[in-house]
Write a protein that holds these residues in place. Structure first.
Motif, PDB file in Angstrom:
ATOM      1  N   THR A  46      11.527  16.893 -11.399  1.00 12.02           N
ATOM      2  CA  THR A  46      11.794  15.847 -12.384  1.00 12.02           C
ATOM      3  C   THR A  46      10.682  14.815 -12.343  1.00 12.02           C
ATOM      4  O   THR A  46       9.968  14.682 -11.335  1.00 12.02           O
ATOM      5  N   LEU A  47      10.552  14.064 -13.423  1.00 11.21           N
ATOM      6  CA  LEU A  47       9.560  12.996 -13.466  1.00 11.21           C
ATOM      7  C   LEU A  47       9.765  11.969 -12.354  1.00 11.21           C
ATOM      8  O   LEU A  47       8.794  11.589 -11.682  1.00 11.21           O
ATOM      9  N   PRO A  48      10.999  11.476 -12.112  1.00 10.48           N
ATOM     10  CA  PRO A  48      11.178  10.482 -11.044  1.00 10.48           C
ATOM     11  C   PRO A  48      10.821  10.991  -9.653  1.00 10.48           C
ATOM     12  O   PRO A  48      10.491  10.209  -8.769  1.00 10.48           O
ATOM     13  N   THR A  49      10.893  12.308  -9.436  1.00  8.41           N
ATOM     14  CA  THR A  49      10.521  12.875  -8.141  1.00  8.41           C
ATOM     15  C   THR A  49       9.018  13.082  -8.046  1.00  8.41           C
ATOM     16  O   THR A  49       8.394  12.764  -7.031  1.00  8.41           O
ATOM     17  N   ILE A  50       8.417  13.629  -9.094  1.00  7.15           N
ATOM     18  CA  ILE A  50       7.011  14.029  -9.051  1.00  7.15           C
ATOM     19  C   ILE A  50       6.062  12.841  -9.175  1.00  7.15           C
ATOM     20  O   ILE A  50       5.019  12.801  -8.510  1.00  7.15           O
ATOM     21  N   ALA A  51       6.397  11.857  -9.991  1.00  9.10           N
ATOM     22  CA  ALA A  51       5.485  10.717 -10.196  1.00  9.10           C
ATOM     23  C   ALA A  51       5.099  10.035  -8.881  1.00  9.10           C
ATOM     24  O   ALA A  51       3.900   9.830  -8.619  1.00  9.10           O
ATOM     25  N   PRO A  52       6.072   9.665  -8.008  1.00 10.33           N
ATOM     26  CA  PRO A  52       5.679   9.017  -6.745  1.00 10.33           C
ATOM     27  C   PRO A  52       4.834   9.915  -5.850  1.00 10.33           C
ATOM     28  O   PRO A  52       4.006   9.426  -5.084  1.00 10.33           O
ATOM     29  N   MET A  53       5.036  11.232  -5.928  1.00  3.70           N
ATOM     30  CA  MET A  53       4.231  12.141  -5.129  1.00  3.70           C
ATOM     31  C   MET A  53       2.758  12.082  -5.522  1.00  3.70           C
ATOM     32  O   MET A  53       1.877  12.416  -4.726  1.00  3.70           O
ATOM     33  N   LEU A  54       2.501  11.675  -6.747  1.00  3.79           N
ATOM     34  CA  LEU A  54       1.137  11.560  -7.240  1.00  3.79           C
ATOM     35  C   LEU A  54       0.645  10.115  -7.203  1.00  3.79           C
ATOM     36  O   LEU A  54      -0.417   9.802  -7.755  1.00  3.79           O
ATOM     37  N   GLY A  55       1.439   9.238  -6.582  1.00  6.36           N
ATOM     38  CA  GLY A  55       1.051   7.847  -6.494  1.00  6.36           C
ATOM     39  C   GLY A  55       1.157   7.104  -7.815  1.00  6.36           C
ATOM     40  O   GLY A  55       0.436   6.130  -8.056  1.00  6.36           O
ATOM     41  N   MET A  56       2.079   7.522  -8.691  1.00  6.22           N
ATOM     42  CA  MET A  56       2.227   6.921 -10.012  1.00  6.22           C
ATOM     43  C   MET A  56       3.698   6.602 -10.256  1.00  6.22           C
ATOM     44  O   MET A  56       4.577   7.095  -9.548  1.00  6.22           O
ATOM     45  N   ASN A  57       3.952   5.753 -11.271  1.00  7.11           N
ATOM     46  CA  ASN A  57       5.324   5.583 -11.710  1.00  7.11           C
ATOM     47  C   ASN A  57       5.571   6.509 -12.906  1.00  7.11           C
ATOM     48  O   ASN A  57       4.639   7.138 -13.424  1.00  7.11           O
ATOM     49  N   VAL A  58       6.823   6.602 -13.340  1.00  6.44           N
ATOM     50  CA  VAL A  58       7.188   7.567 -14.374  1.00  6.44           C
ATOM     51  C   VAL A  58       6.418   7.309 -15.670  1.00  6.44           C
ATOM     52  O   VAL A  58       5.832   8.226 -16.259  1.00  6.44           O
ATOM     53  N   ARG A  59       6.408   6.065 -16.118  1.00  6.25           N
ATOM     54  CA  ARG A  59       5.728   5.767 -17.378  1.00  6.25           C
ATOM     55  C   ARG A  59       4.228   6.014 -17.283  1.00  6.25           C
ATOM     56  O   ARG A  59       3.601   6.494 -18.231  1.00  6.25           O
ATOM     57  N   GLY A  60       3.647   5.687 -16.120  1.00  4.70           N
ATOM     58  CA  GLY A  60       2.219   5.924 -15.939  1.00  4.70           C
ATOM     59  C   GLY A  60       1.877   7.400 -16.008  1.00  4.70           C
ATOM     60  O   GLY A  60       0.866   7.795 -16.611  1.00  4.70           O
TER      61      GLY A  60
END
Length: 342
Positions: free
Chosen positions: A253-267
């Motif tokens: 999911t976006l909320p899981t994957i975004a932090p793994m890439l050092g980003m927030n969902v909208r970013g």
């Protein structure tokens, strides 16, 4: 159609540190692997499946050949959360250590589908039992010591302030002087116990996990990035790799994957849009690729749908028809005809 159950496997991540340890002990890791019919490629890729029974045989042979009865125990000292790859990073991002344990417990079968974890509360202390699928023909001491020591390493990373209060309980007897064990772990060790387990303070489970170590984040970066003439893969490719890894966990999911890439969902959404794609498209591509692969392997359509996160077969069938133009059953029949006609 043959729906026989596949044999149990363990990811080659379980051999992290194997080659350096063999060299330290003066034995040839390639010859050891060959003696058990294991390809040398497992030392280069952490995601290859190994027949589950080959791991204890390999560890037993290595311990005998090196005259080092604590081979499995020491091998675990090279491992930790990093051994579980993106799942380890996901565990480190949970709200409590108990939640982290729950994530690993729930998805351990993706790392080793011959093992199970059971957490039992006993008031002020809790026991995390490690259970192996029984095979009466195998000696499992080396694998047990590897597994419990790995569990200790993982818990110590998640909650370093509690590390001195974690105890290791083994069903078997000592295999070396206790001082030899102490070289690799400061935990209290107990032998001839009713079960193989880690004993930890129950309060530890309610504490927040320590932030993921740089080595784990570096592993994730290496997992996501593929060197190509010195350039990193595009963001869309990195997201796709994570989606493939996390779909079986139900965490793509976006909320899981975004932090793994050092980003927030909208970013992340913005960056993907700027690169000409979107998360849903990457998810569809990943699901379609996995679906085709599993249908070619004669997995039941219901199992394929569940593995991809569809709770209803009809929803998967509609999605597959949208991707390919035909229903999954028809696609498999055409695919098999094409294969036989070659």
């Amino acid at each position: 159609m043959n729906h026989s159950q596949p044999s149990k496997h363990v990811r080659s991540r379980a051999l992290m540190g194997f080659s350096p340890l063999c060299h330290k002990l003066g034995i040839n890791p390639l010859q050891l692997l060959a003696s058990q019919g294991i390809p040398a490629a497992v030392l280069r890729s952490v995601d290859l499946p190994l027949p589950h029974d080959s791991l204890p045989r390999l560890l037993n042979h290595a311990a005998t050949l090196s005259h080092h009865p604590l081979f499995g125990f020491e091998l675990a000292s090279h491992q930790g959360l990093i051994t579980f790859g993106p799942l380890g990073l996901l565990a480190a991002q949970q709200g409590t250590v108990g939640d982290s344990v729950g994530v690993i417990q729930k998805y351990l079968h993706l790392h080793s589908d011959g093992a199970q974890l059971r957490l039992e509360s006993q008031g002020q202390s809790s026991l995390l039992y490690f259970d192996l699928t029984p095979n009466p023909t195998l000696e499992l001491v080396q694998l047990t010591e590897l597994s419990l020591m790995l569990g200790y390493r993982v818990l110590s990373e998640l909650a370093p302030a509690w590390a001195d209060q974690i105890e290791l309980l083994f069903q078997h007897d000592l295999r070396a002087p206790i001082a030899s064990y102490r070289e690799f772990s400061r935990a209290s060790l107990h032998f001839k116990q009713p079960g193989n387990a880690l004993r930890l303070p129950t309060a530890m489970l309610t504490s927040p996990p320590y932030p993921a170590q740089p080595t784990l984040k570096q592993y994730l970066e290496e997992f996501l990035s593929q060197a190509s003439r010195g350039h990193q893969q595009p963001l869309s490719a990195r997201v796709s790799r994570l989606i493939h890894e996390l779909i079986p966990l139900g965490e793509a999911t976006l909320p899981t994957i975004a932090p793994m890439l050092g980003m927030n969902v909208r970013g992340l959404q913005r960056a993907l849009k700027q690169s000409g794609t979107e998360f849903r498209s990457l998810m569809d591509e990943a699901r379609f690729g996995i679906a085709r692969s599993e249908l070619e392997q004669n997995r039941s359509i219901t199992d394929v749908a569940l593995n991809l996160g569809y709770s209803e077969l009809s929803a998967f069938s509609r999605a597959f028809k949208r991707w390919s133009g035909v229903a999954p059953q028809h696609w498999r029949q055409v695919s098999q005809v094409s294969e036989y006609s070659r």
